[in-house]
Design a protein around this motif. Sequence first.
Motif, PDB file in Angstrom:
ATOM      1  N   UNK A 153       0.859  -1.184   0.000  1.00  0.00           N
ATOM      2  CA  UNK A 153       0.000   0.000   0.000  1.00  0.00           C
ATOM      3  C   UNK A 153       0.898   1.237   0.000  1.00  0.00           C
ATOM      4  N   UNK A 154       0.652   2.183  -0.914  1.00  0.00           N
ATOM      5  CA  UNK A 154       1.592   3.311  -1.048  1.00  0.00           C
ATOM      6  C   UNK A 154       1.452   4.349   0.071  1.00  0.00           C
ATOM      7  N   UNK A 155       1.814   3.978   1.273  1.00  0.00           N
ATOM      8  CA  UNK A 155       1.869   4.906   2.401  1.00  0.00           C
ATOM      9  C   UNK A 155       3.313   5.021   2.858  1.00  0.00           C
ATOM     10  N   UNK A 211       4.862   5.564   5.663  1.00  0.00           N
ATOM     11  CA  UNK A 211       4.852   5.598   7.120  1.00  0.00           C
ATOM     12  C   UNK A 211       5.702   4.458   7.657  1.00  0.00           C
ATOM     13  N   UNK A 212       6.352   4.674   8.796  1.00  0.00           N
ATOM     14  CA  UNK A 212       7.038   3.551   9.441  1.00  0.00           C
ATOM     15  C   UNK A 212       6.028   2.496   9.900  1.00  0.00           C
ATOM     16  N   UNK A 213       6.530   1.310  10.177  1.00  0.00           N
ATOM     17  CA  UNK A 213       5.658   0.173  10.521  1.00  0.00           C
ATOM     18  C   UNK A 213       4.794   0.456  11.744  1.00  0.00           C
ATOM     19  N   UNK A 214       5.347   1.056  12.803  1.00  0.00           N
ATOM     20  CA  UNK A 214       4.561   1.286  14.015  1.00  0.00           C
ATOM     21  C   UNK A 214       3.466   2.326  13.767  1.00  0.00           C
ATOM     22  N   UNK A 215       3.716   3.305  12.892  1.00  0.00           N
ATOM     23  CA  UNK A 215       2.679   4.293  12.585  1.00  0.00           C
ATOM     24  C   UNK A 215       1.565   3.675  11.751  1.00  0.00           C
ATOM     25  N   UNK A 216       1.922   2.747  10.864  1.00  0.00           N
ATOM     26  CA  UNK A 216       0.889   2.040  10.095  1.00  0.00           C
ATOM     27  C   UNK A 216      -0.001   1.222  11.022  1.00  0.00           C
ATOM     28  N   UNK A 217       0.617   0.553  12.002  1.00  0.00           N
ATOM     29  CA  UNK A 217      -0.169  -0.240  12.949  1.00  0.00           C
ATOM     30  C   UNK A 217      -1.088   0.652  13.790  1.00  0.00           C
ATOM     31  N   UNK A 218      -0.564   1.777  14.249  1.00  0.00           N
ATOM     32  CA  UNK A 218      -1.383   2.693  15.047  1.00  0.00           C
ATOM     33  C   UNK A 218      -2.525   3.282  14.223  1.00  0.00           C
ATOM     34  N   UNK A 219      -2.224   3.709  13.008  1.00  0.00           N
ATOM     35  CA  UNK A 219      -3.256   4.292  12.156  1.00  0.00           C
ATOM     36  C   UNK A 219      -4.322   3.261  11.797  1.00  0.00           C
ATOM     37  N   UNK A 220      -3.915   2.048  11.470  1.00  0.00           N
ATOM     38  CA  UNK A 220      -4.874   0.984  11.177  1.00  0.00           C
ATOM     39  C   UNK A 220      -5.729   0.647  12.380  1.00  0.00           C
ATOM     40  N   UNK A 221      -5.124   0.610  13.568  1.00  0.00           N
ATOM     41  CA  UNK A 221      -5.890   0.341  14.786  1.00  0.00           C
ATOM     42  C   UNK A 221      -6.874   1.465  15.065  1.00  0.00           C
ATOM     43  N   UNK A 222      -6.479   2.698  14.785  1.00  0.00           N
ATOM     44  CA  UNK A 222      -7.384   3.840  14.968  1.00  0.00           C
ATOM     45  C   UNK A 222      -8.579   3.740  14.026  1.00  0.00           C
ATOM     46  N   UNK A 223      -8.350   3.353  12.777  1.00  0.00           N
ATOM     47  CA  UNK A 223      -9.444   3.216  11.813  1.00  0.00           C
ATOM     48  C   UNK A 223     -10.400   2.103  12.246  1.00  0.00           C
ATOM     49  N   UNK A 224      -9.863   0.994  12.736  1.00  0.00           N
ATOM     50  CA  UNK A 224     -10.708  -0.103  13.201  1.00  0.00           C
ATOM     51  C   UNK A 224     -11.493   0.302  14.445  1.00  0.00           C
ATOM     52  N   UNK A 225     -10.859   1.001  15.371  1.00  0.00           N
ATOM     53  CA  UNK A 225     -11.565   1.474  16.568  1.00  0.00           C
ATOM     54  C   UNK A 225     -12.683   2.446  16.195  1.00  0.00           C
TER      55      UNK A 225
END
Length: 76
Positions: free
Chosen positions: A41-43, A45-59
């Motif tokens: 996916x063309x983002x 972002x570092x890996x930890x920011x991708x995980x945080x952003x994805x978790x925020x979208x799911x929440x």
Amino acid sequence: MPLNFNKEQKSPKRRFLFILGAVTFVCFVVLGLMIMFWDQLPLQLPRYQRLLFGAFVIAYSILRFSRLFKKDQYED
């Protein structure tokens, strides 16, 4: 607070909004998982920011889905 499910049939408007909300919930969960785990996916972002952003979208999707069951005080 227990869920109070009415035995009455939902109006077509409420049924449509519930289906639309459920589809939106599924789309946001899939988007969050794509952000978290799809490396191509063309983002930029570092890996930890991708995980945080994805978790925020799911929440956010869970929050929006839970609001579907809230009874509107101005509704019939």
